[in-house]
Design an enzyme around this catalytic site. Structure first.
Site, mmCIF file in Angstrom:
data_model
loop_
_atom_site.group_PDB
_atom_site.id
_atom_site.type_symbol
_atom_site.label_atom_id
_atom_site.label_comp_id
_atom_site.label_asym_id
_atom_site.label_seq_id
_atom_site.Cartn_x
_atom_site.Cartn_y
_atom_site.Cartn_z
ATOM 1 N N TYR A 157 -1.064 4.144 8.553
ATOM 2 C CA TYR A 157 -0.756 3.489 7.277
ATOM 3 C C TYR A 157 -1.607 4.075 6.150
ATOM 4 C CZ TYR A 157 0.041 -0.405 4.006
ATOM 5 O OH TYR A 157 0.373 -1.166 2.912
ATOM 6 N N ALA A 159 -3.038 7.029 6.009
ATOM 7 C CA ALA A 159 -2.607 8.400 5.739
ATOM 8 C C ALA A 159 -1.340 8.420 4.897
ATOM 9 C CB ALA A 159 -2.378 9.145 7.058
ATOM 10 N N LYS A 161 -0.249 6.091 2.822
ATOM 11 C CA LYS A 161 -0.497 5.570 1.473
ATOM 12 C C LYS A 161 -1.352 6.531 0.639
ATOM 13 C CE LYS A 161 1.871 1.773 1.793
ATOM 14 N NZ LYS A 161 3.059 1.542 0.941
#
Length: 249
Positions: A157, A159, A161
């Site tokens: 998540y 990475a 974002k």
């Protein structure tokens, strides 16, 4: 100052619940016609469509998997056909598959990168041409403070974002000459259906880490999106605005 988006049209991905739903309603309240995508619940989609139309705007519900480029292109084409163009794209669709790295499967990694990051590529690429032809547009990517801070158990998540933030800056540079502004909004801990499942002890621990001492609301995030859609943000591009109560300060 009241913000008016009359005469504008918006496409919100993942619009039937949580932050996406509130963003769709906020843009409609400002007068924009709103299309939104959904993946599963036809009932929720039709309910939101009706709610948007009661605000006096046109609405379009599009069943679409944001991770599929062809479906993203179809959704953009449908929006252009219905509204005559896309003034605003809000890349909101996203998923989580949280676990520690040693337990994370390749599929869990791929699902999150496809659902959160590839989806932004898909819709941004699809919407770029119609926006460029009008020499006008706003693209707003809903990232997360986790992309700035990192978080144990959320490597996939975080990475995805963080990748959205880099993508935002790059596309902002590419499209600036066509008067298309590209920005990101990074929510912190926001009260949604998912966070409602936390225990009181978990919620208190998180609130203690937030300088403002409270959880944010989807309305807080939607207000930032509305600002970035407005004439007041006409000289802002490539920026990431944190809506986190100081959490990532």
């Amino acid at each position: 100052m009241e913000i008016s988006l009359k005469g504008k049209s918006a496409l919100v991905t993942g619009g039937t619940r949580g932050i996406g739903k509130v963003i769709a309603l906020k843009l409609a309240e400002a007068g924009a016609d709103v299309a939104f995508t959904y993946k599963a619940s036809e009932e929720k989609a039709q309910s939101l469509k009706a709610a948007l139309e009661t605000l006096g705007v046109k609405s379009l519900a599009i069943k679409s998997d944001a991770a599929s480029f062809s479906e993203a292109q179809t959704a953009v084409d449908a929006t252009v056909a219905a509204f005559g163009g896309v003034s605003v794209l809000v890349n909101n669709a996203g998923i989580t598959r949280d676990t520690l790295l040693l337990r994370m499967s390749e599929q869990m990694w791929d699902d999150v990168l496809d659902g959160n990051l590839k989806s932004v590529f898909n819709f941004t690429k699809a919407v770029a041409k119609p926006m460029m032809s009008k020499r006008d547009g706003r693209i707003i990517n809903i990232t997360s403070v986790i992309g700035l801070m990192g978080n144990a158990g959320q490597a996939n998540y975080a990475a995805s974002k963080a990748g959205m933030i880099g993508f935002t800056k790059s596309i902002a540079k590419e499209l600036a000459s066509r008067n298309i502004l590209v920005n990101a909004v990074a929510p912190g801990f926001i009260g949604t259906e998912m966070t409602d499942a936390l225990s009181e002890a978990q919620r208190t621990q998180i609130e203690n880490e937030i300088p403002l001492g409270k959880v944010g609301s989807a309305e807080d995030v939607a207000n930032a999106v509305l600002f970035l859609c407005s004439p007041m943000a006409a000289y802002i591009t490539g920026e990431t605005i944190r809506v986190d109560g100081g959490m990532a300060m």
